[in-house]
Design an enzyme around this catalytic site. Sequence first.
Site, PDB file in Angstrom:
ATOM      1  N   ASP A  74       0.849  -1.179   0.000  1.00 60.57           N
ATOM      2  CA  ASP A  74       0.000   0.000   0.000  1.00 60.57           C
ATOM      3  C   ASP A  74       0.892   1.237   0.000  1.00 60.57           C
ATOM      4  O   ASP A  74       2.033   1.195   0.466  1.00 60.57           O
ATOM      5  CB  ASP A  74      -0.920   0.027   1.227  1.00 60.57           C
ATOM      6  CG  ASP A  74      -2.059   1.024   1.053  1.00 60.57           C
ATOM      7  OD1 ASP A  74      -3.050   0.658   0.402  1.00 60.57           O
ATOM      8  OD2 ASP A  74      -1.938   2.157   1.536  1.00 60.57           O
ATOM      9  N   GLN A  75       0.346   2.301  -0.545  1.00 59.65           N
ATOM     10  CA  GLN A  75       1.108   3.544  -0.606  1.00 59.65           C
ATOM     11  C   GLN A  75       0.253   4.702  -0.103  1.00 59.65           C
ATOM     12  O   GLN A  75      -0.919   4.831  -0.484  1.00 59.65           O
ATOM     13  CB  GLN A  75       1.562   3.838  -2.031  1.00 59.65           C
ATOM     14  CG  GLN A  75       2.438   5.082  -2.169  1.00 59.65           C
ATOM     15  CD  GLN A  75       2.822   5.346  -3.610  1.00 59.65           C
ATOM     16  OE1 GLN A  75       2.037   5.916  -4.357  1.00 59.65           O
ATOM     17  NE2 GLN A  75       4.015   4.922  -3.991  1.00 59.65           N
TER      18      GLN A  75
END
Length: 202
Positions: A74-75
Amino acid sequence: MSNFKNPRLILASTSVYRKELLGRLGIPFEVVSPKVDETPLAGETTQTLALRLAKTKAAAVASLNPEAWVIGSDQVADLCGAAIGKPGNFERALAQLQLMRGSIVTFHTALCLMRGDIETTVCIPTEVKFRNLKDDVLEAYLHAEEPYDCAGSAKSEAMGISLLEYIRSDDPTALIGLPLIALSGLLRDAGFLIPNSKERTE
């Protein structure tokens, strides 16, 4: 060594960008949607949010595939401590770019490799300086690229690079969504052979 077969590998993601990045390693993998709630928790920092979501995505898929290694990622983009998410449309994307112009944004890209009770997580920060550009330039970019599924509204691997003054990171693929330098090390530690010329990706 020529008959070596890598373990089963699953990418817990719906991102076409992460799928393309993982494909660069030349090892077979499957893609499964993790179906998790990505709502931030109260008081959660951007780095903690990215790590939690990466782990939650991996766990959601790993629970149904206990024999496989699962990658969750995830970012979260951070501007002065505030999370900048995916805009979804032109208006929100323009507002994001207006807010970030002339500023430094840190993109926290978290990675989790999991199988059963075994898990390893890392988070790779990428510091990005946005140019101080006028609205007409930002609008022209958005109409040309439509990066509405991209956190921060700028695709560094495409025309979005023209909006940036610099990128500073230990892993150039982290900003695109999957830190391959870190992931390659984790996969090798887990028993994967990279590259393996006898195997082919999907």
